[in-house]
Design a protein around this motif. Structure first.
Motif, PDB file in Angstrom:
ATOM      1  N   UNK B 108       1.218  21.389   6.405  1.00 21.77           N
ATOM      2  CA  UNK B 108       1.809  21.325   7.742  1.00 21.77           C
ATOM      3  C   UNK B 108       0.925  20.510   8.679  1.00 21.77           C
ATOM      4  N   UNK B 109      -0.389  20.629   8.514  1.00 23.61           N
ATOM      5  CA  UNK B 109      -1.285  19.937   9.438  1.00 23.61           C
ATOM      6  C   UNK B 109      -1.300  18.435   9.209  1.00 23.61           C
ATOM      7  N   UNK B 110      -0.714  17.962   8.122  1.00 24.73           N
ATOM      8  CA  UNK B 110      -0.590  16.522   7.941  1.00 24.73           C
ATOM      9  C   UNK B 110       0.253  15.924   9.058  1.00 24.73           C
ATOM     10  N   UNK B 372       3.327  28.468  11.611  1.00 23.05           N
ATOM     11  CA  UNK B 372       3.490  27.019  11.449  1.00 23.05           C
ATOM     12  C   UNK B 372       4.649  26.505  12.293  1.00 23.05           C
ATOM     13  N   UNK B 373       5.729  27.302  12.357  1.00 21.60           N
ATOM     14  CA  UNK B 373       6.854  26.895  13.202  1.00 21.60           C
ATOM     15  C   UNK B 373       6.423  26.878  14.664  1.00 21.60           C
ATOM     16  N   UNK B 374       5.690  27.917  15.065  1.00 21.54           N
ATOM     17  CA  UNK B 374       5.245  27.990  16.461  1.00 21.54           C
ATOM     18  C   UNK B 374       4.404  26.770  16.802  1.00 21.54           C
ATOM     19  N   UNK B 375       3.505  26.393  15.875  1.00 15.51           N
ATOM     20  CA  UNK B 375       2.668  25.224  16.131  1.00 15.51           C
ATOM     21  C   UNK B 375       3.531  23.980  16.284  1.00 15.51           C
ATOM     22  N   UNK B 376       4.528  23.836  15.404  1.00 15.01           N
ATOM     23  CA  UNK B 376       5.385  22.658  15.476  1.00 15.01           C
ATOM     24  C   UNK B 376       6.189  22.612  16.751  1.00 15.01           C
ATOM     25  N   UNK B 377       6.733  23.766  17.138  1.00  7.60           N
ATOM     26  CA  UNK B 377       7.562  23.807  18.337  1.00  7.60           C
ATOM     27  C   UNK B 377       6.714  23.562  19.581  1.00  7.60           C
ATOM     28  N   UNK B 378       5.477  24.097  19.560  1.00 14.80           N
ATOM     29  CA  UNK B 378       4.577  23.831  20.686  1.00 14.80           C
ATOM     30  C   UNK B 378       4.298  22.329  20.775  1.00 14.80           C
ATOM     31  N   UNK B 379       4.213  21.677  19.620  1.00 17.95           N
ATOM     32  CA  UNK B 379       4.002  20.234  19.602  1.00 17.95           C
ATOM     33  C   UNK B 379       5.157  19.468  20.232  1.00 17.95           C
ATOM     34  N   UNK B 380       6.334  20.097  20.268  1.00 14.22           N
ATOM     35  CA  UNK B 380       7.481  19.446  20.905  1.00 14.22           C
ATOM     36  C   UNK B 380       7.462  19.653  22.410  1.00 14.22           C
ATOM     37  N   UNK B 381       6.526  20.472  22.892  1.00 15.31           N
ATOM     38  CA  UNK B 381       6.428  20.662  24.334  1.00 15.31           C
ATOM     39  C   UNK B 381       6.997  21.975  24.837  1.00 15.31           C
ATOM     40  N   UNK B 382       7.328  22.885  23.935  1.00 12.69           N
ATOM     41  CA  UNK B 382       7.828  24.184  24.368  1.00 12.69           C
ATOM     42  C   UNK B 382       6.639  25.065  24.737  1.00 12.69           C
ATOM     43  N   UNK B 395      19.343  23.403  20.017  1.00 14.77           N
ATOM     44  CA  UNK B 395      18.696  22.088  20.075  1.00 14.77           C
ATOM     45  C   UNK B 395      17.950  21.749  18.788  1.00 14.77           C
ATOM     46  N   UNK B 396      17.421  22.755  18.117  1.00 15.54           N
ATOM     47  CA  UNK B 396      16.712  22.542  16.855  1.00 15.54           C
ATOM     48  C   UNK B 396      17.253  23.559  15.843  1.00 15.54           C
ATOM     49  N   UNK B 397      18.518  23.380  15.428  1.00 15.65           N
ATOM     50  CA  UNK B 397      19.149  24.434  14.620  1.00 15.65           C
ATOM     51  C   UNK B 397      18.408  24.749  13.321  1.00 15.65           C
ATOM     52  N   UNK B 398      17.981  23.701  12.590  1.00 11.59           N
ATOM     53  CA  UNK B 398      17.359  23.973  11.286  1.00 11.59           C
ATOM     54  C   UNK B 398      16.050  24.740  11.445  1.00 11.59           C
ATOM     55  N   UNK B 399      15.200  24.257  12.361  1.00 10.51           N
ATOM     56  CA  UNK B 399      13.934  24.937  12.602  1.00 10.51           C
ATOM     57  C   UNK B 399      14.189  26.378  13.042  1.00 10.51           C
ATOM     58  N   UNK B 400      15.180  26.551  13.914  1.00  8.25           N
ATOM     59  CA  UNK B 400      15.447  27.892  14.430  1.00  8.25           C
ATOM     60  C   UNK B 400      15.928  28.821  13.330  1.00  8.25           C
ATOM     61  N   UNK B 401      16.769  28.290  12.444  1.00  7.11           N
ATOM     62  CA  UNK B 401      17.259  29.149  11.357  1.00  7.11           C
ATOM     63  C   UNK B 401      16.096  29.544  10.435  1.00  7.11           C
ATOM     64  N   UNK B 402      15.216  28.580  10.151  1.00  7.98           N
ATOM     65  CA  UNK B 402      14.060  28.902   9.315  1.00  7.98           C
ATOM     66  C   UNK B 402      13.200  29.977   9.979  1.00  7.98           C
ATOM     67  N   UNK B 490       4.925  19.146   8.037  1.00  8.92           N
ATOM     68  CA  UNK B 490       5.240  20.472   8.555  1.00  8.92           C
ATOM     69  C   UNK B 490       6.633  20.895   8.115  1.00  8.92           C
ATOM     70  N   UNK B 491       7.582  19.962   8.206  1.00  9.45           N
ATOM     71  CA  UNK B 491       8.941  20.296   7.797  1.00  9.45           C
ATOM     72  C   UNK B 491       8.957  20.741   6.327  1.00  9.45           C
ATOM     73  N   UNK B 492       8.192  20.031   5.492  1.00 12.27           N
ATOM     74  CA  UNK B 492       8.180  20.389   4.069  1.00 12.27           C
ATOM     75  C   UNK B 492       7.588  21.782   3.878  1.00 12.27           C
ATOM     76  N   UNK B 493       6.470  22.074   4.572  1.00 16.93           N
ATOM     77  CA  UNK B 493       5.846  23.397   4.418  1.00 16.93           C
ATOM     78  C   UNK B 493       6.803  24.489   4.852  1.00 16.93           C
ATOM     79  N   UNK B 494       7.458  24.276   5.991  1.00 18.10           N
ATOM     80  CA  UNK B 494       8.385  25.294   6.495  1.00 18.10           C
ATOM     81  C   UNK B 494       9.554  25.456   5.537  1.00 18.10           C
TER      82      UNK B 494
END
Lengths: 492, 527
Positions: B108-110, B372-382, B395-402, B490-494
């Protein structure tokens, strides 16, 4: 041999998924799934009875169509994917298939997010089918819960003005009950020392439990299944849920969900803990009589058509409970027949109530009157439903109620006067209601009033036809039911 | 096979991870600091080591790279020998879990900002921490165990503060370091008292000596200090207070590693100290080493651990209910999860051992994935608050479902791995009878309680509309999320974690088989 049950489950699961994705064409996918489902159920019947010339003994002793695959294997507990049917579950599966197709056709005009609506209808039927075939505690519980969620959304999104309250109340009541049921079932497993959650294993080891343990365990199961019935005093979720649910939701709620409670009580309660059941019969009788009386008396006082039908459901399911509690083969037969009959008839009544609401803009009995000239088809259907509900001979309600009363007489003698008397009062009330609503002076007819659209007519007409068919030929069902290898029936 | 070759075979996964760590630092020195290069080395290292461990566990398709023969696993050291380490299939299972956590976090950190410095430090320390964790799972000696834990701890202290940016990570790192140092001191002190009482620190011999000598006050004190030290690492109540601040202040990917990975080191140490050879708690079982002892410490220890377990899950869940920030909420729920695992240790049957281990797997996938999701979403500015996640579902259906699947799994909803592991764990606890049934009831009630805060997050994510443009709700939410995604790594790890959560939820036997076998082998070692 084909794994028919798995095929049905796959059909329903795939159909549900496709329906959710189908957007505007969802109803077509739902209809195709329903037809396939009905065809597969017919195959299951053929497999079970070898029709024609069904003599009353199933082709396969014990559970038919049984499939067992190891699912979770623990050194102290075996969980299997075990499914199978007997006569009782087959009849209720037939009911599921009928109600699914009738609901889909009736709701053909649904315009508010149809993909979600039809998908949830199919999901509810998928869960119900699963409950009727599951022969493993965990599998049973998963399907049991799988019914709650779609119904929660059906009420909560497509329902009437107080839908959120009704949906939440429905969910909390039935969820708490199902947790109690699960704890009861698992406690049965652990106290009896069963090492498998399979129905056969649980059944075999639970019978050895001492009477007092069985009695407590049965009470837990009775509460869990009873809330679904629903039994007074845990019935208050039902009128709210029914009144607020969309018509399709009401149909599945009354026609299917209540039957899950009855089926569960027979399969997992009476069958697994027979001694506890006999021990607790006084409680069952008390609750049954209370439900019968309370349901009908309160039903008489309702002004809302849907609420009235909802309370009469409590009354009918009370008779089902009474018939189960009689502990006789006739009583058991009557209970299953009644569940089937009530499934068809209450579905019909709720559909007609929905149509009355669409057509005349109100379900208030006080302001409805003389609808026959405006909507002759609807009036005919309302009449058929009401007559079937009050137990007119040659309609499906009659053989079921007759068997129930006969069994009550055999088991309890003069106590039969209570349900009989209440039946007479209810019948009188239905006649008064029809006379006023259908034939009285026309009232509250909005200028836009019209007869039912074709799809609602077809959906209800299907159910009317079945009411007559099984009213005249109840033996079609009776032979299947009594061939079940259940405690009380002679079995194969 | 020469001795060196034998050692190399035994330690093959550790050597791979160590080589990856050294290579990362070497690349740094040589000036190769590209994210893809150093990250790739570390991720490849943990991935390869993971496959090696799976092969040693007997995973048939990997038989070609198997380095330890089946005959050399689950063999207790010969009497008199003190080899410091031994290979058990139970340890291998934990190694696989540790490596999975390291792999997910590394992958994910890649997707982190490639221009941000510190990538070599991050990946090097990540590999070193993983190395320490792998060694923990091999320990058969108290000092070896504590030293291995120390390797992990030192690396993770640095990981929390490595960005050297802002006060929060620094404060978290300081807190983590001080608490960690105190807890290590307690553990080592306890070990030294035990050595004074019994004259050995070998886990296998400790049991034998205690069986004949009994429990002098010195030994009881030693156990007490040891347990307190390990309880800090495992975030058991009342030794939990540091965890929330550290998880909250650390870079979120590091939080994922702390919660999903390095905390499990403490859990494994608990297994080793209480269920392994040292203080084996056979509830009335035949092989009870304390039958001749003046008094049986087993039942008392069980009761204490049980109370600690219930306390831990209850406090964690209740405090999680009160949280407004996403990371703090997840941190408290992580504390409560430690309680479930401890429950399995308290019962101390092969069944509950398997249940607790399966619960660890759930936690690695679900809680690690959620961070990992939280880190990614924070990276989007949330923003950091739960309320900042409003309307993310549309707005981010796939991430949210995961994310939803991960939370549902933590809540124990059917058809996720969380349900399967709780089912296994609680049924095993009930199967032990006695007052354990009430412990299971307490666990079930806690699961029900936890549903409330998970459901609240789901409600915010899926049912509430996004905040109107320009409005600031609680934290700082931009009206529009940037167009970019989470990044491939990150997407792959999630995605892998989510698929595993569902697949193992539907068919848990795939993981449960090896875990059960390993647990009963481990149990047999102590008997």
């Amino acid at each position: 041999m084909l794994p028919l049950i798995s095929i049905v489950l796959a059909t329903l699961a795939a159909g549900t998924a496709l329906t959710f994705l189908a957007g505007a064409r969802a109803r077509w996918v739902a209809l195709a799934t329903s037809i396939a489902f009905l065809g597969e159920v017919a195959l299951m019947f053929l497999d079970y009875t070898g029709w024609p010339g069904y003599a009353g003994t199933p082709l396969v002793p014990g559970f038919a169509e049984q499939e067992t695959h190891a699912w979770i294997h623990l050194s102290w507990l075996q969980v299997n994917y075990t499914v199978g049917v007997d006569g009782i579950s087959l009849v209720l599966i037939l009911l599921t298939a009928i109600l699914q197709i009738a609901t889909v056709v009736y709701s053909w005009g649904e315009s508010k997010r149809p993909a979600g609506y039809f998908g949830l209808v199919l999901l509810t039927c998928f869960g119900s089918f699963g409950v009727f075939v599951a022969l493993d505690v965990l599998l049973f519980f998963l399907f049991w819960e799988a019914v709650l969620v779609p119904m929660f959304f059906l009420i909560g999104y497509w329902g009437g003005p107080r839908r959120r309250y009704a949906a939440l109340k429905f969910f909390v009541y039935t969820h708490v009950a199902s947790i109690v049921m699960l704890v009861g079932l698992l406690a049965t497993v652990f106290y009896s020392g069963a090492t498998s959650l399979d129905f056969a294993a649980v059944d075999a080891s639970a019978r050895g439990l001492p009477a007092i343990d069985q009695s407590f365990l049965f009470l837990a199961l009775f509460f869990g299944f009873g809330v679904k019935f629903p039994i007074v005093p845990f019935h208050t979720w039902l009128p709210d849920a029914h009144v607020e649910a969309p018509t399709g939701g009401s149909v599945l709620l009354a026609g299917l969900l209540l039957k899950l409670g009855g089926y569960g009580l027979i399969r997992w309660g009476v069958e697994v803990l027979p001694t506890g059941f006999l021990h607790d019969r006084p409680v069952l009788f008390a609750v049954a009589f209370l439900s019968i009386a309370w349901g009908s008396v309160v039903s008489l006082a309702q002004r809302d058509l849907k609420r009235m039908i909802a309370f009469s459901s409590i009354n009918h399911m009370g008779i089902v409970l009474l018939a189960i509690a009689l502990d006789s083969s006739l009583g058991l037969l009557a209970a299953v027949l009644l569940m089937f009959a009530h499934g068809i008839v209450s579905a019909l009544l709720f559909m007609s109530a929905g149509s009355v609401h669409h057509t005349f803009g109100t379900r208030d009995l006080a302001s409805l009157g003389g609808i026959t000239p405006t909507a002759p088809v609807l009036a005919t259907i309302v009449m058929a439903g009401s007559l079937a509900s009050l137990g007119l001979p040659a309609l499906i309600g009659f053989p079921a109620e007759f068997a129930a009363l006969l069994a009550t007489w055999q088991g309890l003698q003069y106590w039969v006067l209570i349900p009989l008397g209440i039946l007479v009062v209810t019948a009188a009330f239905y006649l008064w209601m029809m006379q006023r609503m259908l034939f009285g002076p026309a009232r509250a007819v909005p200028p836009s009033a019209h007869d039912v659209p074709w799809f609602e007519g077809v959906g209800m007409g299907l159910l009317v036809g079945l009411t007559v068919l099984f009213g005249i030929l109840p033996s079609l069902l009776v032979n299947v039911i009594t061939s079940s290898p259940v405690h009380g029936f002679p079995g194969p | 096979m020469t001795d060196a070759a034998g050692l190399a075979a035994t330690f093959a996964p550790e050597i791979v991870v160590l080589a990856a760590a050294l290579l990362v630092f070497l690349l740094d020195v040589l000036g190769v600091r590209r994210l893809e290069a150093v990250g790739g080395v570390a991720v490849a290292g943990s991935g390869l080591a993971f496959l090696l461990v799976l092969a040693d566990l007997g995973f048939a398709p990997l038989a070609a790279i198997r380095t330890i023969g089946a005959g050399a696993i689950n063999v207790a050291p010969a009497a008199g020998a003190s080899p410091l380490y031994f290979v058990s299939s139970f340890g291998l299972v934990f190694q696989a879990l540790f490596l999975a956590a390291a792999f997910f976090v590394g992958l994910a950190s890649l997707s982190r900002d490639p221009h941000e410095p510190g990538a070599p430090i991050f990946y090097g320390l990540l590999s070193l921490a993983t190395l320490g964790m792998l060694l923990v799972a091999l320990a058969s000696d108290l000092i070896f165990l504590l030293l291995a834990i120390e390797i992990t701890s030192l690396a993770t202290y640095l990981l929390v503060g490595y960005t050297r940016r802002g006060l929060r990570p620094l404060e978290a790192a300081m807190k983590f370091y001080i608490i960690g140092a105190v807890s290590s001191t307690l553990s080592f002190f306890g070990a030294s008292l035990l050595f004074g009482a019994y004259g050995t620190t070998d886990l296998f011999r400790l049991a034998a000596v205690a069986g004949s000598v009994g429990y002098p006050v010195l030994a009881l004190l030693g156990y007490g200090f040891l347990v307190a030290g390990l309880a800090f690492k495992t975030t058991l109540v009342p030794f939990h207070a540091w965890a929330v601040d550290v998880y909250d202040g650390a870079p979120t990917d590091v939080s994922a590693f702390l919660a999903g990975g390095s905390k499990k080191v403490g859990v494994f140490a608990f297994f080793l100290v209480f269920l392994g050879p040292v203080l084996f708690v056979h509830p009335g079982g035949p092989g009870n080493p304390f039958s001749g002892a003046p008094f049986d410490l087993g039942p008392i220890t069980q009761l204490l651990l049980g109370v600690l377990a219930v306390l831990t899950m209850t406090v964690g869940n209740v405090l999680a209910l009160l949280q407004k920030e996403m990371k703090r909420l997840l941190a408290y729920s992580s504390i409560s999860q430690a309680g479930y695992m401890l429950l399995g240790i308290a019962v101390g049957s092969p069944a509950s051992l398997a249940g607790a281990t399966f619960q660890v797997l759930t936690h690695v996938l679900s809680k690690g994935g959620a961070f990992l999701v939280v880190a990614g979403v924070a990276g989007l500015g949330v923003g950091p608050l739960v309320d900042d996640w409003r309307g993310l579902g549309s707005r981010r259906p796939l991430t949210s479902v995961a994310f939803a699947l991960m939370l549902l799994s933590l809540a124990g909803v059917p058809l996720t791995i969380g349900f399967a592991s709780k089912f296994v764990l609680f049924s095993a606890v009930v199967d032990a009878r006695g007052y354990f049934v009430w412990l299971a009831v307490a666990g079930l009630l806690n699961s029900a309680l936890s549903v409330f805060y998970y459901a609240r997050i789901l409600k915010v994510v899926f049912l509430q509309d996004p905040a109107p443009a320009g409005a600031v709700v609680g934290g700082s939410e931009p009206a529009e999320l940037p167009a970019g995604g989470l990044g491939y790594g990150r997407a792959a790890a999630i995605a892998i974690a989510t698929v595993a959560i569902v697949a193992l939820g539907v068919y848990p036997q795939f993981a449960l088989g090896p875990i059960q076998a390993a647990a009963s082998h481990f149990y047999a070692l102590g008997a």
